[in-house]
Design a protein around this motif. Structure first.
Motif, mmCIF file in Angstrom:
data_model
loop_
_atom_site.group_PDB
_atom_site.id
_atom_site.type_symbol
_atom_site.label_atom_id
_atom_site.label_comp_id
_atom_site.label_asym_id
_atom_site.label_seq_id
_atom_site.Cartn_x
_atom_site.Cartn_y
_atom_site.Cartn_z
ATOM 1 N N ALA A 1 0.834 -1.208 0.000
ATOM 2 C CA ALA A 1 0.000 0.000 0.000
ATOM 3 C C ALA A 1 0.866 1.255 0.000
ATOM 4 O O ALA A 1 0.575 2.236 -0.698
ATOM 5 N N ILE A 2 1.949 1.237 0.809
ATOM 6 C CA ILE A 2 2.854 2.398 0.860
ATOM 7 C C ILE A 2 3.552 2.575 -0.488
ATOM 8 O O ILE A 2 3.670 3.698 -0.993
ATOM 9 N N VAL A 3 3.989 1.454 -1.075
ATOM 10 C CA VAL A 3 4.665 1.532 -2.377
ATOM 11 C C VAL A 3 3.723 2.081 -3.432
ATOM 12 O O VAL A 3 4.102 2.933 -4.248
ATOM 13 N N GLU A 4 2.481 1.621 -3.420
ATOM 14 C CA GLU A 4 1.511 2.088 -4.401
ATOM 15 C C GLU A 4 1.210 3.570 -4.206
ATOM 16 O O GLU A 4 1.028 4.317 -5.180
ATOM 17 N N ASN A 5 1.166 4.002 -2.946
ATOM 18 C CA ASN A 5 0.928 5.418 -2.662
ATOM 19 C C ASN A 5 2.074 6.276 -3.221
ATOM 20 O O ASN A 5 1.845 7.353 -3.793
ATOM 21 N N ILE A 6 3.312 5.799 -3.073
ATOM 22 C CA ILE A 6 4.465 6.527 -3.606
ATOM 23 C C ILE A 6 4.414 6.556 -5.135
ATOM 24 O O ILE A 6 4.719 7.580 -5.760
ATOM 25 N N ARG A 7 4.007 5.447 -5.733
ATOM 26 C CA ARG A 7 3.889 5.391 -7.194
ATOM 27 C C ARG A 7 2.884 6.428 -7.689
ATOM 28 O O ARG A 7 3.110 7.083 -8.709
ATOM 29 N N GLN A 8 1.777 6.586 -6.967
ATOM 30 C CA GLN A 8 0.783 7.579 -7.354
ATOM 31 C C GLN A 8 1.318 8.998 -7.189
ATOM 32 O O GLN A 8 1.090 9.867 -8.037
ATOM 33 N N GLN A 9 2.064 9.236 -6.091
ATOM 34 C CA GLN A 9 2.628 10.563 -5.873
ATOM 35 C C GLN A 9 3.633 10.943 -6.968
ATOM 36 O O GLN A 9 3.708 12.099 -7.381
ATOM 37 N N LEU A 10 4.393 9.942 -7.403
ATOM 38 C CA LEU A 10 5.403 10.202 -8.436
ATOM 39 C C LEU A 10 4.827 10.145 -9.848
ATOM 40 O O LEU A 10 5.527 10.464 -10.817
ATOM 41 N N GLY A 11 3.588 9.726 -9.986
ATOM 42 C CA GLY A 11 2.975 9.620 -11.301
ATOM 43 C C GLY A 11 3.398 8.385 -12.064
ATOM 44 O O GLY A 11 3.170 8.285 -13.272
ATOM 45 N N LEU A 12 4.008 7.415 -11.358
ATOM 46 C CA LEU A 12 4.491 6.208 -12.023
ATOM 47 C C LEU A 12 3.374 5.223 -12.331
ATOM 48 O O LEU A 12 3.603 4.233 -13.032
ATOM 49 N N ASP A 13 2.186 5.487 -11.804
ATOM 50 C CA ASP A 13 1.056 4.602 -12.077
ATOM 51 C C ASP A 13 0.365 4.957 -13.394
ATOM 52 O O ASP A 13 -0.505 4.217 -13.857
ATOM 53 N N GLN A 14 0.766 6.082 -13.976
ATOM 54 C CA GLN A 14 0.171 6.528 -15.229
ATOM 55 C C GLN A 14 0.803 5.784 -16.413
ATOM 56 O O GLN A 14 1.932 5.297 -16.335
ATOM 57 N N PRO A 15 0.075 5.682 -17.551
ATOM 58 C CA PRO A 15 0.670 5.082 -18.759
ATOM 59 C C PRO A 15 1.923 5.846 -19.185
ATOM 60 O O PRO A 15 2.077 7.031 -18.876
ATOM 61 N N LEU A 16 2.813 5.167 -19.898
ATOM 62 C CA LEU A 16 4.090 5.778 -20.280
ATOM 63 C C LEU A 16 3.901 7.021 -21.136
ATOM 64 O O LEU A 16 4.638 8.002 -20.995
ATOM 65 N N TYR A 17 2.895 6.999 -22.030
ATOM 66 C CA TYR A 17 2.715 8.168 -22.895
ATOM 67 C C TYR A 17 2.267 9.385 -22.077
ATOM 68 O O TYR A 17 2.604 10.528 -22.419
ATOM 69 N N VAL A 18 1.523 9.149 -21.001
ATOM 70 C CA VAL A 18 1.119 10.261 -20.124
ATOM 71 C C VAL A 18 2.332 10.798 -19.377
ATOM 72 O O VAL A 18 2.521 12.018 -19.264
ATOM 73 N N GLN A 19 3.163 9.883 -18.869
ATOM 74 C CA GLN A 19 4.381 10.309 -18.173
ATOM 75 C C GLN A 19 5.296 11.089 -19.109
ATOM 76 O O GLN A 19 5.879 12.102 -18.722
ATOM 77 N N PHE A 20 5.419 10.627 -20.355
ATOM 78 C CA PHE A 20 6.288 11.314 -21.315
ATOM 79 C C PHE A 20 5.728 12.688 -21.665
ATOM 80 O O PHE A 20 6.476 13.666 -21.776
ATOM 81 N N TYR A 21 4.427 12.779 -21.851
ATOM 82 C CA TYR A 21 3.795 14.069 -22.156
ATOM 83 C C TYR A 21 4.029 15.071 -21.026
ATOM 84 O O TYR A 21 4.363 16.236 -21.279
ATOM 85 N N ARG A 22 3.885 14.606 -19.797
ATOM 86 C CA ARG A 22 4.115 15.500 -18.659
ATOM 87 C C ARG A 22 5.579 15.944 -18.599
ATOM 88 O O ARG A 22 5.875 17.107 -18.322
ATOM 89 N N TYR A 23 6.476 15.001 -18.902
ATOM 90 C CA TYR A 23 7.900 15.329 -18.859
ATOM 91 C C TYR A 23 8.247 16.381 -19.910
ATOM 92 O O TYR A 23 8.942 17.362 -19.624
ATOM 93 N N VAL A 24 7.764 16.177 -21.138
ATOM 94 C CA VAL A 24 8.062 17.124 -22.220
ATOM 95 C C VAL A 24 7.416 18.478 -21.935
ATOM 96 O O VAL A 24 8.007 19.533 -22.165
ATOM 97 N N SER A 25 6.201 18.446 -21.421
ATOM 98 C CA SER A 25 5.495 19.692 -21.093
ATOM 99 C C SER A 25 6.263 20.480 -20.036
ATOM 100 O O SER A 25 6.431 21.701 -20.153
ATOM 101 N N ASP A 26 6.729 19.788 -19.004
ATOM 102 C CA ASP A 26 7.523 20.462 -17.971
ATOM 103 C C ASP A 26 8.853 20.966 -18.533
ATOM 104 O O ASP A 26 9.333 22.035 -18.154
ATOM 105 N N LEU A 27 9.428 20.191 -19.468
ATOM 106 C CA LEU A 27 10.716 20.567 -20.051
ATOM 107 C C LEU A 27 10.608 21.874 -20.816
ATOM 108 O O LEU A 27 11.509 22.718 -20.773
ATOM 109 N N PHE A 28 9.492 22.086 -21.515
ATOM 110 C CA PHE A 28 9.286 23.324 -22.250
ATOM 111 C C PHE A 28 9.172 24.523 -21.313
ATOM 112 O O PHE A 28 9.379 25.664 -21.733
ATOM 113 N N HIS A 29 8.846 24.276 -20.075
ATOM 114 C CA HIS A 29 8.757 25.347 -19.074
ATOM 115 C C HIS A 29 10.024 25.432 -18.225
ATOM 116 O O HIS A 29 10.022 26.081 -17.168
ATOM 117 N N GLY A 30 11.077 24.754 -18.675
ATOM 118 C CA GLY A 30 12.346 24.818 -17.948
ATOM 119 C C GLY A 30 12.377 23.967 -16.699
ATOM 120 O O GLY A 30 13.237 24.170 -15.834
#
Length: 296
Positions: A48-77
């Motif tokens: 349960a603790i591991v799953e909670n950390i995964r949700q906080q880090l966004g690791l539970d999201q599909p890879l394309y969602v994680q990549f989109y968030r990463y690129v979006s943040d990258l454009f904002h420095g």
């Protein structure tokens, strides 16, 4: 090619390289076996603790969602937040990158100080025994000088010499052979024979006539060497415990700290392309005939 056409091409190249690095490092980082949330929580943590950390880090999201968030943040420095330390990756890179750059410049300086004289002598005395075979700023030396602390300066210099010398040997032979080849070409030119016929001293002809022209084609090699040294410094810093990005990124890899690893790859790749841009513009500035020869 003109100054502006080279600048446009290199800027587009910089964007493409950074984009490619983002995609490749993201894919590779997520193909590595292991769960960063489990490492962060510890072996004894409940699911349960591991799953909670995964949700906080966004690791539970599909890879394309994680990549989109990463690129979006990258454009904002925003290079993301380190999973291991919980601090912004950009902030940590600001701390460690200057020390790595200091080591790379130190290694390049040593390679030039040793390689250029070797290249000159092996060209002048070719076919002889010497001829080679076919946190103010984060810069420790500069910060010590700004503080006026000679003891810290010499201590930092003492610890810098050995890793810088180790890195310098990687490109020492390349620099020497490039200078030798360029010097041999210049020493056979008509203007050198004219200078000799005028009675000028041999050392003056070599240093003031041949060497400046021989350095022009060598600029590209030196620029590429500096970019290589930024990557090569990782292993050297780890071995010699130099407090740059080396130990930091190695620890991040071991901890599956994806944002930190990707941030490191993006920053160093950006620096590599930027160095090549500066080299091309410097080359054009030193020898404007290159631009005129491009056919405007």
């Amino acid at each position: 090619m003109t100054f502006w056409s080279i600048l446009r091409q290199r800027c587009w190249g910089l964007v493409l390289v950074v984009a490619g690095v983002c995609v490749i490092t993201f894919i590779i980082s997520h193909l590595i076996p292991g769960d960063p949330a489990r490492l962060l929580a510890g072996d004894r943590a409940s699911d349960a603790i591991v799953e909670n950390i995964r949700q906080q880090l966004g690791l539970d999201q599909p890879l394309y969602v994680q990549f989109y968030r990463y690129v979006s943040d990258l454009f904002h420095g925003d290079l993301g937040t380190s999973i291991r330390t919980g601090r912004p990756v950009l902030e940590e890179l600001r701390i460690f990158f200057p020390a790595t750059l200091e080591l790379a410049f130190g290694a390049l300086l040593l390679a030039l100080l040793i390689g250029i004289p070797l290249g000159i002598l092996s060209a002048v005395w070719r076919n002889r025994w010497l001829d080679p075979p076919t946190h103010v700023t984060g810069f420790y030396l500069l910060d010590a000088l700004l503080e006026g602390n000679g003891e810290v300066f010499f201590n930092a210099l003492q610890h810098l010499i050995l890793p810088a010398l180790t890195l310098a040997f990687v490109h020492l032979g390349i620099v020497a052979r490039q200078i030798r080849s360029a010097m041999l070409e210049q020493l056979s030119e008509d203007y050198i024979r004219t200078a000799r016929a005028s009675g000028l001293p041999g050392w003056y002809i070599v240093l003031c006539y041949a060497l400046p022209n021989a350095l022009i084609p060598s600029i590209t090699v030196l620029g590429l060497a500096l970019g290589d040294l930024l990557y090569g410094a990782v292993l050297t810093e780890t071995v010699f415990a130099w407090p740059g990005m080396g130990a930091w990124v190695v620890t991040s890899i071991q901890a599956l700290d994806f944002p930190a690893v990707m941030g490191f790859a993006v920053v160093v790749s950006f620096a590599y392309v930027l160095v090549n841009l500066v080299v091309d513009l410097l080359y054009l500035w030193i020898d404007p005939r290159i631009g005129r020869g491009g056919g405007e």
